[in-house]
Design a protein around this motif. Structure first.
Motif, PDB file in Angstrom:
ATOM      1  N   VAL A 123       0.859  -1.184   0.000  1.00  0.00           N
ATOM      2  CA  VAL A 123       0.000   0.000   0.000  1.00  0.00           C
ATOM      3  C   VAL A 123       0.888   1.224   0.000  1.00  0.00           C
ATOM      4  CG1 VAL A 123      -1.741   1.306   1.257  1.00  0.00           C
ATOM      5  CG2 VAL A 123      -1.859  -1.201   1.211  1.00  0.00           C
ATOM      6  N   GLN A 124       0.543   2.203  -0.818  1.00  0.00           N
ATOM      7  CA  GLN A 124       1.279   3.458  -0.864  1.00  0.00           C
ATOM      8  C   GLN A 124       0.350   4.601  -0.462  1.00  0.00           C
ATOM      9  OE1 GLN A 124       1.163   1.560  -4.001  1.00  0.00           O
ATOM     10  NE2 GLN A 124       2.768   0.297  -3.057  1.00  0.00           N
ATOM     11  N   PHE A 125       0.968   5.656   0.056  1.00  0.00           N
ATOM     12  CA  PHE A 125       0.193   6.808   0.504  1.00  0.00           C
ATOM     13  C   PHE A 125       0.723   8.088  -0.109  1.00  0.00           C
ATOM     14  CE2 PHE A 125      -2.076   4.474   3.601  1.00  0.00           C
ATOM     15  CZ  PHE A 125      -1.199   3.618   4.248  1.00  0.00           C
ATOM     16  N   VAL A 126      -0.197   9.024  -0.334  1.00  0.00           N
ATOM     17  CA  VAL A 126       0.175  10.401  -0.652  1.00  0.00           C
ATOM     18  C   VAL A 126      -0.466  11.273   0.422  1.00  0.00           C
ATOM     19  CG1 VAL A 126       0.015  12.286  -2.288  1.00  0.00           C
ATOM     20  CG2 VAL A 126       0.354   9.942  -3.117  1.00  0.00           C
ATOM     21  N   GLU A 127       0.390  11.860   1.248  1.00  0.00           N
ATOM     22  CA  GLU A 127      -0.080  12.704   2.346  1.00  0.00           C
ATOM     23  C   GLU A 127       0.027  14.166   1.948  1.00  0.00           C
ATOM     24  OE1 GLU A 127       1.508   9.928   6.044  1.00  0.00           O
ATOM     25  OE2 GLU A 127       2.863  11.310   5.022  1.00  0.00           O
ATOM     26  N   SER A 128      -0.890  14.979   2.452  1.00  0.00           N
ATOM     27  CA  SER A 128      -0.820  16.412   2.185  1.00  0.00           C
ATOM     28  C   SER A 128      -1.523  17.166   3.302  1.00  0.00           C
ATOM     29  CB  SER A 128      -1.464  16.743   0.835  1.00  0.00           C
ATOM     30  OG  SER A 128      -2.824  16.382   0.830  1.00  0.00           O
ATOM     31  N   CYS A 135      -4.821  11.896   3.248  1.00  0.00           N
ATOM     32  CA  CYS A 135      -3.968  10.755   2.930  1.00  0.00           C
ATOM     33  C   CYS A 135      -4.720   9.872   1.931  1.00  0.00           C
ATOM     34  CB  CYS A 135      -3.627   9.974   4.186  1.00  0.00           C
ATOM     35  SG  CYS A 135      -2.764   8.425   3.863  1.00  0.00           S
ATOM     36  N   ALA A 136      -4.184   9.809   0.721  1.00  0.00           N
ATOM     37  CA  ALA A 136      -4.776   8.972  -0.317  1.00  0.00           C
ATOM     38  C   ALA A 136      -3.974   7.681  -0.432  1.00  0.00           C
ATOM     39  CB  ALA A 136      -4.785   9.705  -1.645  1.00  0.00           C
ATOM     40  N   ALA A 137      -4.670   6.561  -0.333  1.00  0.00           N
ATOM     41  CA  ALA A 137      -4.016   5.254  -0.398  1.00  0.00           C
ATOM     42  C   ALA A 137      -4.208   4.629  -1.773  1.00  0.00           C
ATOM     43  CB  ALA A 137      -4.582   4.332   0.676  1.00  0.00           C
ATOM     44  N   SER A 138      -3.215   3.888  -2.186  1.00  0.00           N
ATOM     45  CA  SER A 138      -3.306   3.154  -3.451  1.00  0.00           C
ATOM     46  C   SER A 138      -2.589   1.817  -3.297  1.00  0.00           C
ATOM     47  CB  SER A 138      -2.708   3.960  -4.599  1.00  0.00           C
ATOM     48  OG  SER A 138      -1.339   4.224  -4.363  1.00  0.00           O
ATOM     49  N   GLY A 139      -2.793   0.952  -4.273  1.00  0.00           N
ATOM     50  CA  GLY A 139      -2.180  -0.375  -4.199  1.00  0.00           C
ATOM     51  C   GLY A 139      -3.172  -1.402  -3.701  1.00  0.00           C
ATOM     52  N   ASN A 140      -2.701  -2.298  -2.850  1.00  0.00           N
ATOM     53  CA  ASN A 140      -3.542  -3.393  -2.332  1.00  0.00           C
ATOM     54  C   ASN A 140      -4.418  -2.918  -1.179  1.00  0.00           C
ATOM     55  OD1 ASN A 140      -3.065  -5.583  -3.947  1.00  0.00           O
ATOM     56  ND2 ASN A 140      -1.490  -6.481  -2.637  1.00  0.00           N
ATOM     57  N   ARG A 194     -13.430   9.395   6.289  1.00  0.00           N
ATOM     58  CA  ARG A 194     -12.880   8.546   5.236  1.00  0.00           C
ATOM     59  C   ARG A 194     -13.798   8.581   4.026  1.00  0.00           C
ATOM     60  NH1 ARG A 194     -11.089   2.186   6.165  1.00  0.00           N
ATOM     61  NH2 ARG A 194     -10.579   1.717   3.996  1.00  0.00           N
ATOM     62  N   ASP A 195     -13.191   8.746   2.868  1.00  0.00           N
ATOM     63  CA  ASP A 195     -13.897   8.663   1.595  1.00  0.00           C
ATOM     64  C   ASP A 195     -13.486   7.335   0.964  1.00  0.00           C
ATOM     65  OD1 ASP A 195     -14.751   8.825  -1.059  1.00  0.00           O
ATOM     66  OD2 ASP A 195     -14.446  10.988  -1.149  1.00  0.00           O
ATOM     67  N   ASN A 196     -14.345   6.337   1.080  1.00  0.00           N
ATOM     68  CA  ASN A 196     -13.985   5.000   0.611  1.00  0.00           C
ATOM     69  C   ASN A 196     -13.813   4.954  -0.903  1.00  0.00           C
ATOM     70  OD1 ASN A 196     -13.928   3.713   3.155  1.00  0.00           O
ATOM     71  ND2 ASN A 196     -16.163   3.618   3.164  1.00  0.00           N
ATOM     72  N   ALA A 197     -14.587   5.750  -1.595  1.00  0.00           N
ATOM     73  CA  ALA A 197     -14.497   5.751  -3.056  1.00  0.00           C
ATOM     74  C   ALA A 197     -13.135   6.238  -3.524  1.00  0.00           C
ATOM     75  CB  ALA A 197     -15.600   6.612  -3.649  1.00  0.00           C
ATOM     76  N   LYS A 198     -12.531   7.117  -2.734  1.00  0.00           N
ATOM     77  CA  LYS A 198     -11.224   7.675  -3.091  1.00  0.00           C
ATOM     78  C   LYS A 198     -10.096   7.027  -2.294  1.00  0.00           C
ATOM     79  CE  LYS A 198     -13.056  12.257  -4.261  1.00  0.00           C
ATOM     80  NZ  LYS A 198     -12.995  13.715  -3.961  1.00  0.00           N
ATOM     81  N   ASN A 199     -10.438   6.084  -1.418  1.00  0.00           N
ATOM     82  CA  ASN A 199      -9.429   5.490  -0.528  1.00  0.00           C
ATOM     83  C   ASN A 199      -8.626   6.572   0.185  1.00  0.00           C
ATOM     84  OD1 ASN A 199      -9.832   2.688  -0.728  1.00  0.00           O
ATOM     85  ND2 ASN A 199      -8.768   2.628  -2.691  1.00  0.00           N
ATOM     86  N   THR A 200      -9.326   7.564   0.654  1.00  0.00           N
ATOM     87  CA  THR A 200      -8.680   8.716   1.279  1.00  0.00           C
ATOM     88  C   THR A 200      -9.211   8.894   2.693  1.00  0.00           C
ATOM     89  OG1 THR A 200      -8.355   9.818  -0.841  1.00  0.00           O
ATOM     90  CG2 THR A 200      -8.267  11.191   1.120  1.00  0.00           C
TER      91      THR A 200
END
Length: 114
Positions: free
Chosen positions: A2-7, A22-27, A71-77
């Motif tokens: 899992v990767q994150f982009v924090e801002s 924090c937007a998550a991507s990956g698994n 949490r925005d599940n649609a955006k994994n954020t």
């Protein structure tokens, strides 16, 4: 993995608000909790607030109702809304997620100072 982009970190005056993202991507499909920890200089990393997929949240005693997680599940954020910030909140804030293991973001600095 899992990767994150924090801002959203930065310098803010006492009493003001700040929102971290924090937007998550990956698994991400098996993640069952997301949230934030922080580390004050010279101290151990501590829980800020974490939201579980069943709606439960855990949070540190210092939160005192000032910090909320959404949490925005649609955006994994996941977001951390911080209100009534104090100089003692100055720390590096880390995005966190977990399934069978924890995942950590690289951290974003929040400085509360006049």
């Amino acid at each position: 993995q899992v990767q994150f982009v924090e801002s959203g970190g930065g310098l803010v005056q006492p009493g003001r608000s700040l929102r971290l993202s924090c937007a998550a991507s990956g698994n991400t499909f098996s993640i069952d909790r997301m949230g934030w920890y922080r580390q004050v200089l010279g101290k151990s990393r501590e829980l800020v607030r974490v939201m579980f997929s069943n709606g439960r949240t855990d949070y540190g005693d210092f939160v005192k109702g000032r910090f909320t997680v959404s949490r925005d599940n649609a955006k994994n954020t996941v977001y951390l809304q911080m209100n009534s910030l104090e100089p003692e909140d100055t720390a590096v804030y880390y995005c966190y997620a977990a399934d069978t293991r924890p995942y950590w973001g690289q951290g974003t600095q929040v400085t509360v100072s006049s």
